[in-house]
Write a protein that holds these residues in place. Structure first.
Motif, PDB file in Angstrom:
ATOM      1  N   GLU A 267       0.836  -1.219   0.000  1.00 25.63           N
ATOM      2  CA  GLU A 267       0.000   0.000   0.000  1.00 25.63           C
ATOM      3  C   GLU A 267       0.860   1.254   0.000  1.00 25.63           C
ATOM      4  OE1 GLU A 267      -3.311   2.259   2.838  1.00 25.63           O
ATOM      5  OE2 GLU A 267      -2.648   0.216   3.311  1.00 25.63           O
ATOM      6  N   THR A 268       1.909   1.260   0.800  1.00 27.32           N
ATOM      7  CA  THR A 268       2.787   2.435   0.894  1.00 27.32           C
ATOM      8  C   THR A 268       3.534   2.653  -0.407  1.00 27.32           C
ATOM      9  OG1 THR A 268       3.047   2.040   3.278  1.00 27.32           O
ATOM     10  CG2 THR A 268       4.618   3.525   2.219  1.00 27.32           C
ATOM     11  N   ARG A 269       4.069   1.549  -0.969  1.00 33.05           N
ATOM     12  CA  ARG A 269       4.778   1.688  -2.243  1.00 33.05           C
ATOM     13  C   ARG A 269       3.847   2.178  -3.353  1.00 33.05           C
ATOM     14  NH1 ARG A 269      10.379   0.758  -2.978  1.00 33.05           N
ATOM     15  NH2 ARG A 269       9.719   0.405  -5.134  1.00 33.05           N
ATOM     16  N   ALA A 270       2.615   1.664  -3.363  1.00 31.06           N
ATOM     17  CA  ALA A 270       1.653   2.088  -4.386  1.00 31.06           C
ATOM     18  C   ALA A 270       1.323   3.574  -4.224  1.00 31.06           C
ATOM     19  CB  ALA A 270       0.375   1.258  -4.289  1.00 31.06           C
ATOM     20  N   ARG A 271       1.184   4.011  -2.999  1.00 30.95           N
ATOM     21  CA  ARG A 271       0.890   5.435  -2.761  1.00 30.95           C
ATOM     22  C   ARG A 271       2.040   6.310  -3.235  1.00 30.95           C
ATOM     23  NH1 ARG A 271      -0.718   4.931   2.057  1.00 30.95           N
ATOM     24  NH2 ARG A 271       1.203   5.377   3.182  1.00 30.95           N
ATOM     25  N   GLY A 272       3.266   5.886  -2.948  1.00 34.17           N
ATOM     26  CA  GLY A 272       4.418   6.654  -3.390  1.00 34.17           C
ATOM     27  C   GLY A 272       4.539   6.702  -4.899  1.00 34.17           C
ATOM     28  N   GLN A 273       4.280   5.579  -5.552  1.00 34.26           N
ATOM     29  CA  GLN A 273       4.371   5.533  -7.011  1.00 34.26           C
ATOM     30  C   GLN A 273       3.297   6.426  -7.652  1.00 34.26           C
ATOM     31  OE1 GLN A 273       4.121   1.371  -7.931  1.00 34.26           O
ATOM     32  NE2 GLN A 273       6.277   0.944  -7.321  1.00 34.26           N
ATOM     33  N   ALA A 274       2.083   6.401  -7.058  1.00 36.49           N
ATOM     34  CA  ALA A 274       1.004   7.236  -7.598  1.00 36.49           C
ATOM     35  C   ALA A 274       1.356   8.725  -7.468  1.00 36.49           C
ATOM     36  CB  ALA A 274      -0.304   6.943  -6.864  1.00 36.49           C
ATOM     37  N   ARG A 275       1.937   9.104  -6.341  1.00 33.04           N
ATOM     38  CA  ARG A 275       2.326  10.499  -6.140  1.00 33.04           C
ATOM     39  C   ARG A 275       3.451  10.876  -7.093  1.00 33.04           C
ATOM     40  NH1 ARG A 275       2.300  10.520   0.529  1.00 33.04           N
ATOM     41  NH2 ARG A 275       0.011  10.524   0.743  1.00 33.04           N
ATOM     42  N   ARG A 276       4.386  10.002  -7.308  1.00 35.11           N
ATOM     43  CA  ARG A 276       5.488  10.296  -8.211  1.00 35.11           C
ATOM     44  C   ARG A 276       4.970  10.436  -9.647  1.00 35.11           C
ATOM     45  NH1 ARG A 276       8.376   6.842  -6.423  1.00 35.11           N
ATOM     46  NH2 ARG A 276       9.624   8.151  -5.035  1.00 35.11           N
ATOM     47  N   ALA A 277       3.996   9.568 -10.002  1.00 29.78           N
ATOM     48  CA  ALA A 277       3.442   9.650 -11.352  1.00 29.78           C
ATOM     49  C   ALA A 277       2.717  10.989 -11.562  1.00 29.78           C
ATOM     50  CB  ALA A 277       2.481   8.482 -11.594  1.00 29.78           C
ATOM     51  N   ARG A 278       1.969  11.425 -10.566  1.00 28.06           N
ATOM     52  CA  ARG A 278       1.288  12.719 -10.670  1.00 28.06           C
ATOM     53  C   ARG A 278       2.296  13.859 -10.757  1.00 28.06           C
ATOM     54  NH1 ARG A 278      -1.919  10.734  -6.163  1.00 28.06           N
ATOM     55  NH2 ARG A 278      -3.872   9.812  -6.922  1.00 28.06           N
ATOM     56  N   GLU A 279       3.350  13.762  -9.953  1.00 28.11           N
ATOM     57  CA  GLU A 279       4.364  14.815  -9.964  1.00 28.11           C
ATOM     58  C   GLU A 279       5.050  14.887 -11.305  1.00 28.11           C
ATOM     59  OE1 GLU A 279       8.347  16.287  -9.935  1.00 28.11           O
ATOM     60  OE2 GLU A 279       7.986  14.124  -9.682  1.00 28.11           O
ATOM     61  N   GLU A 280       5.363  13.745 -11.923  1.00 26.87           N
ATOM     62  CA  GLU A 280       6.031  13.731 -13.225  1.00 26.87           C
ATOM     63  C   GLU A 280       5.099  14.265 -14.316  1.00 26.87           C
ATOM     64  OE1 GLU A 280       7.223   9.738 -13.688  1.00 26.87           O
ATOM     65  OE2 GLU A 280       8.961   9.888 -12.330  1.00 26.87           O
ATOM     66  N   ARG A 281       3.813  13.859 -14.237  1.00 24.73           N
ATOM     67  CA  ARG A 281       2.858  14.340 -15.242  1.00 24.73           C
ATOM     68  C   ARG A 281       2.676  15.861 -15.136  1.00 24.73           C
ATOM     69  NH1 ARG A 281      -0.666  10.926 -14.326  1.00 24.73           N
ATOM     70  NH2 ARG A 281      -2.064  12.074 -12.920  1.00 24.73           N
ATOM     71  N   LEU A 282       2.578  16.361 -13.919  1.00 22.29           N
ATOM     72  CA  LEU A 282       2.432  17.805 -13.719  1.00 22.29           C
ATOM     73  C   LEU A 282       3.683  18.538 -14.177  1.00 22.29           C
ATOM     74  CD1 LEU A 282       0.819  20.197 -12.704  1.00 22.29           C
ATOM     75  CD2 LEU A 282       1.624  19.716 -10.384  1.00 22.29           C
ATOM     76  N   ALA A 283       4.858  17.988 -13.901  1.00 24.00           N
ATOM     77  CA  ALA A 283       6.103  18.606 -14.336  1.00 24.00           C
ATOM     78  C   ALA A 283       6.165  18.680 -15.858  1.00 24.00           C
ATOM     79  CB  ALA A 283       7.304  17.818 -13.782  1.00 24.00           C
ATOM     80  N   HIS A 284       5.689  17.600 -16.513  1.00 25.10           N
ATOM     81  CA  HIS A 284       5.670  17.588 -17.974  1.00 25.10           C
ATOM     82  C   HIS A 284       4.729  18.682 -18.513  1.00 25.10           C
ATOM     83  CE1 HIS A 284       5.801  16.077 -22.063  1.00 25.10           C
ATOM     84  NE2 HIS A 284       4.460  15.951 -22.053  1.00 25.10           N
ATOM     85  N   GLN A 285       3.566  18.829 -17.900  1.00 22.72           N
ATOM     86  CA  GLN A 285       2.590  19.848 -18.335  1.00 22.72           C
ATOM     87  C   GLN A 285       3.142  21.260 -18.122  1.00 22.72           C
ATOM     88  OE1 GLN A 285      -0.799  18.773 -15.986  1.00 22.72           O
ATOM     89  NE2 GLN A 285      -1.572  17.280 -17.497  1.00 22.72           N
TER      90      GLN A 285
END
Length: 293
Positions: A267-285
């Motif tokens: 659960e913790t790893r999944a939460r971290g990966q989801a946050r990292r994915a959002r951060e990368e997508r926002l950085a790209h935008q």
């Protein structure tokens, strides 16, 4: 002076005509309720004023014609119509028609050329000022000299004093009108001042509201700034990774059963990966937006 009272239109018109007869001698009715003729003399010459009352009189001025025509500042040029008399210019429903006409007669009698006369004695001069004295006996004259009431009565009927009363009353009415106008203008000015103060108060309140809204907008703009959100996501992803490592360390030390480790770590790893994915997508935008601007 006549008392000021409230009348209906017919009474006001009749009252005006009555004043014409009260303040002037030799008043003749030419047309009932409409035209009147007032005879008078100047240095032995006969003159007359024709007073014409229109249908709207006394709400409109009377028309006064002098016959025969004379040259005088109050009389229109190449005309016989009296137009310059102060009482006529300022005529209102509260004026006295008789006083106005009497003032016109007195002015014409004073202003028109006087024929040469032999020197008059003081007694004769007094008789001109008070012609009725010439008809009194010596005893009656002595009685007047000794009786102040009779003197007052004589003065009250003197044309010069009547004319002076007329001029004084007209001046007072003019002053009253000016005072009423000034009061009305002062009230209007006070209303305008109040309106300005109200508008300023409203503007100040709007300014306060604007400052408050602007401050809230700034705070929200900073709070929801995309760069700040990206930084928060990045920090949250790192925090999730740290939490996952702590769970793994607990498991390796034998302080956590397998089932708990598997569920919490996943659960913790999944939460971290989801946050990292959002951060990368926002950085790209944000990078795309930067390039576009």
């Amino acid at each position: 002076m006549l008392p000021r009272q409230y009348y209906n239109e017919q009474d006001v018109r009749k009252r005006q005509i009555d004043t014409l007869k009260i303040f002037n001698d030799n008043v003749q009715e030419v047309t009932e309720n409409t035209e009147y003729k007032v005879d008078f003399t100047i240095n032995g010459k006969n003159f007359s004023l024709n007073v014409i009352l229109g249908p709207e009189f006394p709400n409109e001025k009377p028309v006064i014609l002098v016959n025969p025509p004379v040259v005088h500042p109050w009389v229109a040029e190449h005309s016989s119509q009296v137009v310059g008399a102060p009482g006529l210019i300022q005529f209102t429903v509260h004026s006295d028609l008789g006083r106005v006409v009497h003032a016109v007669i007195r002015e014409l009698q004073k202003a028109l050329p006087v024929e040469e006369e032999s020197q008059s004695s003081p007694a004769h001069t007094h008789s001109l000022l008070f012609p009725e004295l010439g008809e009194l006996t010596i005893e009656e004259l002595h009685e007047i000299l000794e009786n102040p009431d009779l003197q007052d009565k004589l003065l009250e009927t003197t044309p010069q004093l009547l004319a002076l009363n007329l001029e004084t009353e007209e001046l007072m009415l003019s002053i009253e009108r000016i005072a009423r106008d000034n009061i009305a203008e002062q009230q209007r000015l006070d209303e305008m001042k109040t309106d300005v103060v109200d508008r300023i108060s409203a503007l100040v309140q709007m300014k306060i509201n604007y400052e408050e809204l602007h401050a809230r907008h700034q705070k929200l703009s900073e709070e929801y700034d995309p760069h700040r959100i990206r930084d928060c996501l990045k920090a949250a992803a790192l925090k999730a990774d740290e939490d996952a490592e702590a769970i793994a360390e607990q498991f390796l030390l034998g302080k956590m059963p397998v089932e708990s480790f598997i569920s919490q770590f996943a659960e913790t790893r999944a939460r971290g990966q989801a946050r990292r994915a959002r951060e990368e997508r926002l950085a790209h935008q944000l990078a795309q937006l930067h390039r576009a601007t």
